[in-house]
Design a protein around this motif. Structure first.
Motif, PDB file in Angstrom:
ATOM      1  N   HIS A   2       0.786  -1.246   0.063  1.00 44.90           N
ATOM      2  CA  HIS A   2       0.173   0.011  -0.161  1.00 44.90           C
ATOM      3  C   HIS A   2       0.806   1.207  -0.100  1.00 44.90           C
ATOM      4  N   SER A   3       0.540   2.125  -0.831  1.00 45.87           N
ATOM      5  CA  SER A   3       1.299   3.457  -0.874  1.00 45.87           C
ATOM      6  C   SER A   3       0.930   4.382   0.007  1.00 45.87           C
ATOM      7  N   LYS A   4       1.811   5.183   0.954  1.00 43.45           N
ATOM      8  CA  LYS A   4       1.699   5.725   1.971  1.00 43.45           C
ATOM      9  C   LYS A   4       2.615   7.021   1.899  1.00 43.45           C
ATOM     10  N   LYS A   5       2.682   8.040   2.809  1.00 36.78           N
ATOM     11  CA  LYS A   5       3.445   9.059   2.843  1.00 36.78           C
ATOM     12  C   LYS A   5       4.149   9.044   4.086  1.00 36.78           C
ATOM     13  N   ARG A   6       5.494   9.295   4.077  1.00 39.43           N
ATOM     14  CA  ARG A   6       6.359   9.268   5.247  1.00 39.43           C
ATOM     15  C   ARG A   6       6.733  10.865   5.620  1.00 39.43           C
ATOM     16  N   ILE A   7       6.642  11.142   6.731  1.00 41.23           N
ATOM     17  CA  ILE A   7       6.811  12.439   7.308  1.00 41.23           C
ATOM     18  C   ILE A   7       7.859  12.449   8.396  1.00 41.23           C
ATOM     19  N   GLU A   8       8.998  12.918   7.930  1.00 38.94           N
ATOM     20  CA  GLU A   8      10.043  13.067   9.036  1.00 38.94           C
ATOM     21  C   GLU A   8      10.345  14.426   9.610  1.00 38.94           C
ATOM     22  N   ILE A   9      10.451  14.779  10.782  1.00 37.98           N
ATOM     23  CA  ILE A   9      10.539  15.928  11.334  1.00 37.98           C
ATOM     24  C   ILE A   9      11.962  15.779  12.102  1.00 37.98           C
ATOM     25  N   LEU A  10      12.866  16.749  11.951  1.00 30.60           N
ATOM     26  CA  LEU A  10      13.749  16.619  12.774  1.00 30.60           C
ATOM     27  C   LEU A  10      13.673  18.251  13.377  1.00 30.60           C
ATOM     28  N   LEU A  11      13.598  18.055  14.977  1.00 34.06           N
ATOM     29  CA  LEU A  11      13.113  19.265  15.771  1.00 34.06           C
ATOM     30  C   LEU A  11      13.956  19.198  16.957  1.00 34.06           C
ATOM     31  N   GLU A  12      14.077  20.400  17.383  1.00 31.16           N
ATOM     32  CA  GLU A  12      14.753  20.561  18.789  1.00 31.16           C
ATOM     33  C   GLU A  12      13.881  19.737  19.848  1.00 31.16           C
ATOM     34  N   SER A  60      14.272  13.101  15.870  1.00 30.36           N
ATOM     35  CA  SER A  60      13.736  12.836  14.821  1.00 30.36           C
ATOM     36  C   SER A  60      12.219  11.995  14.946  1.00 30.36           C
ATOM     37  N   VAL A  61      11.372  12.596  14.456  1.00 30.12           N
ATOM     38  CA  VAL A  61       9.886  12.173  14.556  1.00 30.12           C
ATOM     39  C   VAL A  61       9.441  11.615  13.295  1.00 30.12           C
ATOM     40  N   ALA A  62       9.434  10.289  13.071  1.00 29.39           N
ATOM     41  CA  ALA A  62       8.701   9.713  11.716  1.00 29.39           C
ATOM     42  C   ALA A  62       7.222   9.351  12.009  1.00 29.39           C
ATOM     43  N   ILE A  63       6.544   9.762  10.933  1.00 34.53           N
ATOM     44  CA  ILE A  63       4.986   9.294  10.588  1.00 34.53           C
ATOM     45  C   ILE A  63       4.687   8.862   9.339  1.00 34.53           C
ATOM     46  N   PRO A  76      -0.549  21.767  10.198  1.00 28.76           N
ATOM     47  CA  PRO A  76      -0.234  22.076  11.590  1.00 28.76           C
ATOM     48  C   PRO A  76       1.121  21.859  12.247  1.00 28.76           C
ATOM     49  N   VAL A  77       1.696  20.738  11.465  1.00 27.28           N
ATOM     50  CA  VAL A  77       2.980  20.253  11.989  1.00 27.28           C
ATOM     51  C   VAL A  77       3.928  21.372  11.612  1.00 27.28           C
ATOM     52  N   PHE A  78       4.063  21.867  10.334  1.00 31.91           N
ATOM     53  CA  PHE A  78       4.870  22.860   9.781  1.00 31.91           C
ATOM     54  C   PHE A  78       4.630  24.370  10.494  1.00 31.91           C
ATOM     55  N   GLU A  79       3.632  24.730  10.985  1.00 32.30           N
ATOM     56  CA  GLU A  79       3.182  25.655  11.843  1.00 32.30           C
ATOM     57  C   GLU A  79       4.134  25.715  13.234  1.00 32.30           C
ATOM     58  N   LEU A  80       4.135  24.416  13.866  1.00 29.10           N
ATOM     59  CA  LEU A  80       4.829  24.340  15.107  1.00 29.10           C
ATOM     60  C   LEU A  80       6.300  24.328  14.851  1.00 29.10           C
ATOM     61  N   VAL A  81       6.748  23.593  13.784  1.00 31.23           N
ATOM     62  CA  VAL A  81       8.435  23.382  13.455  1.00 31.23           C
ATOM     63  C   VAL A  81       8.758  24.925  12.840  1.00 31.23           C
ATOM     64  N   ARG A  82       8.205  25.550  12.247  1.00 27.28           N
ATOM     65  CA  ARG A  82       8.875  26.636  11.561  1.00 27.28           C
ATOM     66  C   ARG A  82       9.133  27.803  12.693  1.00 27.28           C
ATOM     67  N   ARG A  83       8.700  27.559  13.782  1.00 29.56           N
ATOM     68  CA  ARG A  83       9.039  28.306  15.232  1.00 29.56           C
ATOM     69  C   ARG A  83      10.261  27.956  15.801  1.00 29.56           C
ATOM     70  N   ILE A  85      14.093  25.355  15.414  1.00 32.28           N
ATOM     71  CA  ILE A  85      14.994  24.845  14.667  1.00 32.28           C
ATOM     72  C   ILE A  85      14.700  23.430  14.297  1.00 32.28           C
ATOM     73  N   GLY A  86      14.645  23.165  12.953  1.00 34.79           N
ATOM     74  CA  GLY A  86      14.073  21.946  12.314  1.00 34.79           C
ATOM     75  C   GLY A  86      13.638  21.880  10.966  1.00 34.79           C
ATOM     76  N   ILE A  87      13.535  20.639  10.190  1.00 36.75           N
ATOM     77  CA  ILE A  87      13.114  20.489   9.074  1.00 36.75           C
ATOM     78  C   ILE A  87      12.327  19.310   9.092  1.00 36.75           C
ATOM     79  N   VAL A  88      11.156  19.522   7.945  1.00 35.45           N
ATOM     80  CA  VAL A  88      10.154  18.435   7.667  1.00 35.45           C
ATOM     81  C   VAL A  88      10.467  17.910   6.202  1.00 35.45           C
ATOM     82  N   THR A  89      10.389  16.762   6.178  1.00 35.69           N
ATOM     83  CA  THR A  89      10.679  15.927   4.569  1.00 35.69           C
ATOM     84  C   THR A  89       9.382  15.105   4.653  1.00 35.69           C
ATOM     85  N   ILE A  90       9.314  14.697   3.233  1.00 38.52           N
ATOM     86  CA  ILE A  90       7.958  13.906   2.904  1.00 38.52           C
ATOM     87  C   ILE A  90       8.475  13.143   1.808  1.00 38.52           C
TER      88      ILE A  90
END
Length: 101
Positions: A2-12, A60-63, A76-83, A85-90
Protein backbone atom coordinates in the motif's frame (compact mmCIF):
# COMPACT_ATOMS: atom_id res chain seq x y z
CA UNK A 1 1.58 -3.37 -0.72
CA UNK A 2 0.00 0.00 0.00
CA UNK A 3 1.31 3.43 -0.96
CA UNK A 4 1.59 5.92 1.94
CA UNK A 5 3.45 9.12 2.82
CA UNK A 6 6.25 9.32 5.37
CA UNK A 7 6.74 12.60 7.18
CA UNK A 8 10.03 13.01 9.01
CA UNK A 9 10.51 15.92 11.37
CA UNK A 10 13.91 16.87 12.72
CA UNK A 11 13.26 19.17 15.66
CA UNK A 12 14.78 20.63 18.80
CA UNK A 13 14.24 18.13 21.64
CA UNK A 14 12.48 20.64 23.96
CA UNK A 15 9.66 20.95 21.37
CA UNK A 16 9.11 17.18 21.13
CA UNK A 17 6.21 17.03 23.58
CA UNK A 18 4.37 19.86 21.80
CA UNK A 19 4.81 17.97 18.54
CA UNK A 20 3.68 14.58 19.86
CA UNK A 21 0.70 16.20 21.64
CA UNK A 22 -0.24 17.82 18.32
CA UNK A 23 0.05 14.47 16.51
CA UNK A 24 -2.22 12.90 19.12
CA UNK A 25 -4.82 15.66 18.61
CA UNK A 26 -4.61 15.08 14.84
CA UNK A 27 -5.39 11.37 15.38
CA UNK A 28 -2.12 10.23 13.83
CA UNK A 29 -2.18 6.46 14.35
CA UNK A 30 1.47 6.25 15.34
CA UNK A 31 4.87 7.86 15.28
CA UNK A 32 8.44 7.03 16.22
CA UNK A 33 10.76 9.38 18.11
CA UNK A 34 14.51 8.87 17.89
CA UNK A 35 17.37 10.88 19.39
CA UNK A 36 19.65 12.54 16.86
CA UNK A 37 23.28 12.28 17.93
CA UNK A 38 24.76 14.76 15.50
CA UNK A 39 24.97 15.99 11.97
CA UNK A 40 25.91 18.79 9.66
CA UNK A 41 23.62 21.62 8.66
CA UNK A 42 23.42 25.23 7.61
CA UNK A 43 25.65 26.31 10.51
CA UNK A 44 28.15 23.45 10.24
CA UNK A 45 28.82 20.28 12.19
CA UNK A 46 27.11 19.72 15.53
CA UNK A 47 26.92 16.93 18.09
CA UNK A 48 24.89 16.27 21.20
CA UNK A 49 28.08 15.09 22.95
CA UNK A 50 28.83 17.27 25.92
CA UNK A 51 25.48 19.05 25.99
CA UNK A 52 24.52 19.72 29.61
CA UNK A 53 20.77 19.39 28.86
CA UNK A 54 18.28 18.65 26.10
CA UNK A 55 18.24 22.36 25.20
CA UNK A 56 20.62 21.90 22.26
CA UNK A 57 19.62 18.33 21.40
CA UNK A 58 17.56 17.26 18.40
CA UNK A 59 15.04 14.47 17.82
CA UNK A 60 13.69 12.84 14.71
CA UNK A 61 9.96 12.03 14.58
CA UNK A 62 8.72 9.73 11.81
CA UNK A 63 5.06 9.42 10.84
CA UNK A 64 3.37 7.37 8.12
CA UNK A 65 -0.01 8.59 6.88
CA UNK A 66 -2.43 7.97 4.05
CA UNK A 67 -1.95 10.43 1.19
CA UNK A 68 -5.42 11.90 1.73
CA UNK A 69 -4.45 12.80 5.32
CA UNK A 70 -1.10 14.38 4.39
CA UNK A 71 -2.20 18.04 4.23
CA UNK A 72 -4.35 17.70 7.36
CA UNK A 73 -1.24 16.62 9.31
CA UNK A 74 1.44 18.57 7.49
CA UNK A 75 0.00 22.09 7.79
CA UNK A 76 -0.26 22.21 11.63
CA UNK A 77 3.03 20.32 12.00
CA UNK A 78 4.82 22.86 9.83
CA UNK A 79 3.26 25.73 11.79
CA UNK A 80 4.84 24.29 14.95
CA UNK A 81 8.21 23.42 13.38
CA UNK A 82 8.72 26.75 11.62
CA UNK A 83 9.06 28.46 15.03
CA UNK A 84 11.97 26.18 15.97
CA UNK A 85 15.19 24.82 14.56
CA UNK A 86 14.05 21.91 12.42
CA UNK A 87 13.18 20.50 9.04
CA UNK A 88 10.27 18.53 7.61
CA UNK A 89 10.61 16.04 4.76
CA UNK A 90 7.98 13.98 2.96
CA UNK A 91 8.62 10.80 1.00
CA UNK A 92 6.66 8.03 -0.67
CA UNK A 93 6.74 4.66 1.11
CA UNK A 94 5.13 1.27 0.64
CA UNK A 95 3.70 -0.61 3.63
CA UNK A 96 2.43 -4.14 3.93
CA UNK A 97 -0.39 -3.50 6.43
CA UNK A 98 -2.07 -0.44 4.97
CA UNK A 99 -5.03 -0.54 7.36
CA UNK A 100 -2.73 0.56 10.20
CA UNK A 101 -2.25 4.01 8.67
Amino acid sequence: MHSKKRIEILLEAPAQKRLTDLLDRLDVTGYTVLPVIGGRGHHGVWSRDGLPSAAGAMVSVAIIVAEEKLDEVLEPVFELVRRHIGIVTISDVMVIRGERF
